[in-house]
Design a protein around this motif. Sequence first.
Motif, PDB file in Angstrom:
ATOM      1  N   GLN A  26     -18.220   8.028 -49.921  1.00  0.00           N
ATOM      2  CA  GLN A  26     -19.220   7.565 -49.104  1.00  0.00           C
ATOM      3  C   GLN A  26     -19.434   5.929 -49.323  1.00  0.00           C
ATOM      4  N   VAL A  27     -19.218   5.267 -48.308  1.00  0.00           N
ATOM      5  CA  VAL A  27     -19.273   3.587 -48.294  1.00  0.00           C
ATOM      6  C   VAL A  27     -20.445   3.424 -47.318  1.00  0.00           C
ATOM      7  N   SER A  28     -21.329   2.629 -47.897  1.00  0.00           N
ATOM      8  CA  SER A  28     -22.549   2.618 -47.272  1.00  0.00           C
ATOM      9  C   SER A  28     -23.425   1.063 -47.461  1.00  0.00           C
ATOM     10  N   THR A  29     -24.127   0.801 -46.536  1.00  0.00           N
ATOM     11  CA  THR A  29     -25.107  -0.218 -46.835  1.00  0.00           C
ATOM     12  C   THR A  29     -26.714   0.457 -46.404  1.00  0.00           C
ATOM     13  N   GLY A  55     -22.651   2.947 -42.572  1.00  0.00           N
ATOM     14  CA  GLY A  55     -21.969   3.771 -43.498  1.00  0.00           C
ATOM     15  C   GLY A  55     -20.983   4.686 -42.924  1.00  0.00           C
ATOM     16  N   PHE A  56     -19.989   5.439 -43.765  1.00  0.00           N
ATOM     17  CA  PHE A  56     -19.318   6.574 -43.358  1.00  0.00           C
ATOM     18  C   PHE A  56     -18.637   7.074 -44.604  1.00  0.00           C
ATOM     19  N   ARG A  85     -19.617  -3.777 -40.333  1.00  0.00           N
ATOM     20  CA  ARG A  85     -20.261  -5.072 -40.440  1.00  0.00           C
ATOM     21  C   ARG A  85     -21.185  -4.938 -41.832  1.00  0.00           C
ATOM     22  N   VAL A  86     -21.076  -5.931 -42.694  1.00  0.00           N
ATOM     23  CA  VAL A  86     -22.040  -5.927 -43.809  1.00  0.00           C
ATOM     24  C   VAL A  86     -22.907  -7.264 -43.824  1.00  0.00           C
ATOM     25  N   ALA A  87     -24.130  -7.226 -43.572  1.00  0.00           N
ATOM     26  CA  ALA A  87     -24.908  -8.469 -43.590  1.00  0.00           C
ATOM     27  C   ALA A  87     -24.968  -9.047 -44.801  1.00  0.00           C
ATOM     28  N   ALA A  88     -25.312 -10.480 -44.938  1.00  0.00           N
ATOM     29  CA  ALA A  88     -25.263 -11.144 -45.984  1.00  0.00           C
ATOM     30  C   ALA A  88     -26.250 -11.049 -46.880  1.00  0.00           C
TER      31      ALA A  88
END
Length: 342
Positions: A258-261, A265-266, A296-299
């Motif tokens: 699981q890849v997430s912010t 995520g997905f 997209r990964v916000a700063a």
Amino acid sequence: MTIYILGGSSTVMSGGWADSFATQMVRGQAVRNLAIGAGNTLMSLVRLTEEVTLAPGDTVVWASAIRDVMCLSKGGYRDGGLLRYTEELIRHVGASGARFVPLLMDSIARDLDVRQAPYKAALLDLLHHYGLDWVDVTAEFTRETGMMRVPLSFFDSTGHIIAGSEMSLFIADLAAEAVRSGGGHVRDIAPLRVDPRRPVQVVTRFSPDTRSEAFSNRLLSTTLWTPGIALEPGARPEGDLELEALVVMADPEGGALQVSTASAGFNLSAAAVVDYYSGPFLLSAYVPNLVGAPMRVAAAETLRVDWDATGHDLRSDLLFDPAPQPGPSRARLAAMVFRQAA
């Protein structure tokens, strides 16, 4: 001065063309083979930039085009990503003062010429743009033998060039001639496809450090990470980013990540499905192949990679099993590939 070789399965096999090439060059330059089975140009770019400091006088022999074409033929990288990675590879080599020697090989199905002719045309335009000559192995074989197709007897049951065969030795000779010719100097010119303000940036260290472990085999020595890791704003390139790819040590035993912010995520399969080898494989999972676009990964966000126990909405890239078996997994994360957000 060192010669670095980049490529896939037929390039990395023991006793194959790359070993014969190294034997020919032993009195002139050291040879280091960075090829990885099932590796495309994205993997070549990651390995070269992370493991090598190029210097003037070095040479890079690039033999990844056939794997790139296979990726295209299987439905991936339709956004032109592999051509952009090839151009970034060329520019990286040129900026170091090293030489870039393209070695274009075909498979049994002649993928490079037939199945993806538009890709080959665009690739040759790219090489011409940078003033680079290339070695077209099939064309040279036809010129010397009069045969339009390499005989099937030079390939094994998995489609790889047989180590020590006449074809394997022929490729080694062509590569040696190209390196000795003194060509491969990259023209200093504006890019065709890439934005130099948004270069690829690779991250290979995460937190907490307790989840890192050493890995070494015949092909590479690197650090891998057990899922349950975080990439915090201070430990990655600054600003808003786009996650383009993950480099995963995939294993047939399964595993889902699981890849997430906080905002996106997905889930993706981390299980390898390569029919000619049952061990772990270092594979790239290209995010646009999985979800249609870079993530997209916000700063200010922390990016996490965890085990996924649900199996819901599981995505799988090329050479990954879309339905991995549940249970413990040896899959690990090796790297993440970013660029600045547009």
